[in-house]
Write a protein that holds these residues in place. Structure first.
Motif, PDB file in Angstrom:
ATOM      1  N   ARG A 224       0.830  -1.213   0.000  1.00 24.87           N
ATOM      2  CA  ARG A 224       0.000   0.000   0.000  1.00 24.87           C
ATOM      3  C   ARG A 224       0.858   1.255   0.000  1.00 24.87           C
ATOM      4  O   ARG A 224       0.633   2.179  -0.770  1.00 24.87           O
TER       5      ARG A 224
ATOM      6  N   TRP B  17       2.819   1.585  -3.379  1.00 27.80           N
ATOM      7  CA  TRP B  17       2.001   2.067  -4.498  1.00 27.80           C
ATOM      8  C   TRP B  17       1.700   3.555  -4.331  1.00 27.80           C
ATOM      9  O   TRP B  17       1.673   4.305  -5.312  1.00 27.80           O
TER      10      TRP B  17
ATOM     11  N   CYS C 270      -0.426   2.604 -13.623  1.00 27.76           N
ATOM     12  CA  CYS C 270      -1.782   2.126 -13.353  1.00 27.76           C
ATOM     13  C   CYS C 270      -1.973   0.724 -13.956  1.00 27.76           C
ATOM     14  O   CYS C 270      -2.496  -0.177 -13.302  1.00 27.76           O
TER      15      CYS C 270
ATOM     16  N   HIS D 291       0.000  -1.821 -11.934  1.00 24.64           N
ATOM     17  CA  HIS D 291      -0.687  -2.105 -10.669  1.00 24.64           C
ATOM     18  C   HIS D 291      -1.914  -2.994 -10.940  1.00 24.64           C
ATOM     19  O   HIS D 291      -2.184  -3.926 -10.185  1.00 24.64           O
ATOM     20  N   ASN D 292      -2.621  -2.722 -12.042  1.00 23.72           N
ATOM     21  CA  ASN D 292      -3.800  -3.536 -12.366  1.00 23.72           C
ATOM     22  C   ASN D 292      -3.436  -4.997 -12.632  1.00 23.72           C
ATOM     23  O   ASN D 292      -4.223  -5.895 -12.330  1.00 23.72           O
TER      24      ASN D 292
ATOM     25  N   ASN E 241      -3.293  -6.359  -9.291  1.00 23.57           N
ATOM     26  CA  ASN E 241      -4.666  -6.463  -8.786  1.00 23.57           C
ATOM     27  C   ASN E 241      -5.348  -7.711  -9.354  1.00 23.57           C
ATOM     28  O   ASN E 241      -6.005  -8.463  -8.618  1.00 23.57           O
TER      29      ASN E 241
ATOM     30  N   LYS F 223      -8.055  -8.656  -6.952  1.00 17.44           N
ATOM     31  CA  LYS F 223      -8.563  -7.363  -6.481  1.00 17.44           C
ATOM     32  C   LYS F 223      -9.253  -6.634  -7.628  1.00 17.44           C
ATOM     33  O   LYS F 223      -9.060  -6.964  -8.797  1.00 17.44           O
TER      34      LYS F 223
ATOM     35  N   ARG G 120      -7.190  10.451  -8.344  1.00 14.17           N
ATOM     36  CA  ARG G 120      -6.799   9.710  -7.149  1.00 14.17           C
ATOM     37  C   ARG G 120      -5.455  10.180  -6.588  1.00 14.17           C
ATOM     38  O   ARG G 120      -5.280  10.287  -5.378  1.00 14.17           O
ATOM     39  N   TRP G 121      -4.485  10.444  -7.488  1.00 18.13           N
ATOM     40  CA  TRP G 121      -3.106  10.630  -7.026  1.00 18.13           C
ATOM     41  C   TRP G 121      -2.552  12.031  -7.196  1.00 18.13           C
ATOM     42  O   TRP G 121      -1.435  12.302  -6.782  1.00 18.13           O
TER      43      TRP G 121
HETATM   44  P1  FAD Z   1      -3.240  -1.643  -3.058  1.00 20.01           P
HETATM   45  O1  FAD Z   1      -3.250  -2.587  -4.216  1.00 20.01           O
HETATM   46  O2  FAD Z   1      -1.987  -1.536  -2.256  1.00 20.01           O
HETATM   47  O3  FAD Z   1      -3.639  -0.203  -3.617  1.00 20.01           O
HETATM   48  C1  FAD Z   1      -3.587   0.967  -2.805  1.00 20.01           C
HETATM   49  C2  FAD Z   1      -4.544   2.001  -3.383  1.00 20.01           C
HETATM   50  O4  FAD Z   1      -4.146   2.313  -4.714  1.00 20.01           O
HETATM   51  C3  FAD Z   1      -5.969   1.493  -3.558  1.00 20.01           C
HETATM   52  O5  FAD Z   1      -6.720   1.656  -2.412  1.00 20.01           O
HETATM   53  C4  FAD Z   1      -6.497   2.340  -4.712  1.00 20.01           C
HETATM   54  O6  FAD Z   1      -6.984   3.582  -4.246  1.00 20.01           O
HETATM   55  C5  FAD Z   1      -5.265   2.620  -5.523  1.00 20.01           C
HETATM   56  N1  FAD Z   1      -5.175   1.773  -6.720  1.00 20.01           N
HETATM   57  C6  FAD Z   1      -5.516   0.468  -6.863  1.00 20.01           C
HETATM   58  N2  FAD Z   1      -5.216   0.034  -8.089  1.00 20.01           N
HETATM   59  C7  FAD Z   1      -4.689   1.084  -8.747  1.00 20.01           C
HETATM   60  C8  FAD Z   1      -4.190   1.253 -10.056  1.00 20.01           C
HETATM   61  N3  FAD Z   1      -4.183   0.245 -10.945  1.00 20.01           N
HETATM   62  N4  FAD Z   1      -3.713   2.460 -10.410  1.00 20.01           N
HETATM   63  C9  FAD Z   1      -3.724   3.487  -9.530  1.00 20.01           C
HETATM   64  N5  FAD Z   1      -4.166   3.389  -8.269  1.00 20.01           N
HETATM   65  C10 FAD Z   1      -4.654   2.198  -7.881  1.00 20.01           C
HETATM   66  N6  FAD Z   1       1.278  -8.642  -3.345  1.00 20.01           N
HETATM   67  C11 FAD Z   1       1.223  -9.976  -3.549  1.00 20.01           C
HETATM   68  O7  FAD Z   1       0.602 -10.688  -2.755  1.00 20.01           O
HETATM   69  N7  FAD Z   1       1.833 -10.546  -4.639  1.00 20.01           N
HETATM   70  C12 FAD Z   1       2.541  -9.806  -5.547  1.00 20.01           C
HETATM   71  O8  FAD Z   1       3.111 -10.344  -6.513  1.00 20.01           O
HETATM   72  C13 FAD Z   1       2.637  -8.405  -5.320  1.00 20.01           C
HETATM   73  N8  FAD Z   1       3.371  -7.628  -6.162  1.00 20.01           N
HETATM   74  C14 FAD Z   1       3.529  -6.313  -5.871  1.00 20.01           C
HETATM   75  C15 FAD Z   1       4.350  -5.543  -6.694  1.00 20.01           C
HETATM   76  C16 FAD Z   1       4.585  -4.212  -6.407  1.00 20.01           C
HETATM   77  C17 FAD Z   1       5.490  -3.400  -7.295  1.00 20.01           C
HETATM   78  C18 FAD Z   1       3.964  -3.619  -5.269  1.00 20.01           C
HETATM   79  C19 FAD Z   1       4.218  -2.169  -4.947  1.00 20.01           C
HETATM   80  C20 FAD Z   1       3.132  -4.376  -4.462  1.00 20.01           C
HETATM   81  C21 FAD Z   1       2.900  -5.721  -4.735  1.00 20.01           C
HETATM   82  N9  FAD Z   1       2.075  -6.505  -3.935  1.00 20.01           N
HETATM   83  C22 FAD Z   1       1.981  -7.848  -4.186  1.00 20.01           C
HETATM   84  C23 FAD Z   1       1.233  -5.888  -2.869  1.00 20.01           C
HETATM   85  C24 FAD Z   1      -0.197  -5.630  -3.389  1.00 20.01           C
HETATM   86  O9  FAD Z   1      -0.169  -5.005  -4.684  1.00 20.01           O
HETATM   87  C25 FAD Z   1      -1.000  -4.679  -2.482  1.00 20.01           C
HETATM   88  O10 FAD Z   1      -0.272  -3.485  -2.258  1.00 20.01           O
HETATM   89  C26 FAD Z   1      -1.394  -5.266  -1.134  1.00 20.01           C
HETATM   90  O11 FAD Z   1      -2.024  -6.502  -1.331  1.00 20.01           O
HETATM   91  C27 FAD Z   1      -2.363  -4.299  -0.375  1.00 20.01           C
HETATM   92  O12 FAD Z   1      -3.505  -4.121  -1.200  1.00 20.01           O
HETATM   93  P2  FAD Z   1      -4.627  -3.040  -0.968  1.00 20.01           P
HETATM   94  O13 FAD Z   1      -5.936  -3.724  -1.236  1.00 20.01           O
HETATM   95  O14 FAD Z   1      -4.459  -2.346   0.332  1.00 20.01           O
HETATM   96  O15 FAD Z   1      -4.475  -1.947  -2.131  1.00 20.01           O
END
Ligand code: FAD
Length: 106
Positions: free
Chosen positions: A9, A12, A76, A79-80, A83, A88, A99-100
């Motif tokens: 979190r 990102w 984006c 990150h998708n 997701n 997600k 958002r950012w």
């Molecule tokens: P997050 O996914 O952390 O998102 C935080 C906020 O970003 C969201 O609340 C939303 O407001 C915003 N957001 C969501 N999607 C987007 C988007 N596409 N573009 C812009 N903003 C957006 N976890 C694993 O289990 N396996 C992995 O392989 C993995 N790889 C990762 C790779 C990287 C580079 C990073 C930074 C993180 C990775 N993670 C991985 C962690 C995972 O992506 C999440 O950060 C974690 O699971 C927490 O998720 P969250 O639901 O709090 O929201």
């Protein structure tokens, strides 16, 4: 490894904010700097399998560092992909600035 949810979190937050404030028309050295930063980031991100997945994504879809808009969209989309992998919600990439960068319109 560290708490990967909290780490993800906050990371990102950093990555999208960095993209949102990247120059509209970056100089060549700024573009090269961003390429180097992202490649190095993908080497040191302290979640091994996340970093490895990111490196392979960056091979098929290299970072687009030509402009703020391109980098923001690339971030984006990248990150998708994570997701999607994690089941997600897919984020609407037309909303990245809201958002950012700009905050919601009221
Ligand atoms: P997050 O996914 O952390 O998102 C935080 C906020 O970003 C969201 O609340 C939303 O407001 C915003 N957001 C969501 N999607 C987007 C988007 N596409 N573009 C812009 N903003 C957006 N976890 C694993 O289990 N396996 C992995 O392989 C993995 N790889 C990762 C790779 C990287 C580079 C990073 C930074 C993180 C990775 N993670 C991985 C962690 C995972 O992506 C999440 O950060 C974690 O699971 C927490 O998720 P969250 O639901 O709090 O929201």
């Amino acid at each position: 490894p560290p708490d990967s949810e909290a780490l993800g979190r906050s990371t990102w937050t950093f990555l999208h904010t960095m993209a949102a404030y990247y120059p509209n028309q970056p100089t060549v050295p700024q573009q090269q700097g961003m390429q180097i930063f992202l490649r190095q980031f993908a080497q040191v991100y302290p979640c091994g399998h996340c970093a490895s997945h990111l490196r392979s994504e960056m091979k098929t879809d290299p970072p687009r560092v030509n402009s703020r808009a391109d980098l923001s969209q690339w971030m984006c989309e990248t990150h998708n992909k994570v997701n999607d992998l994690l089941g997600k919600k897919i984020f609407d990439c037309s909303k990245v600035d809201e958002r950012w960068r700009d905050g919601p319109k009221d």
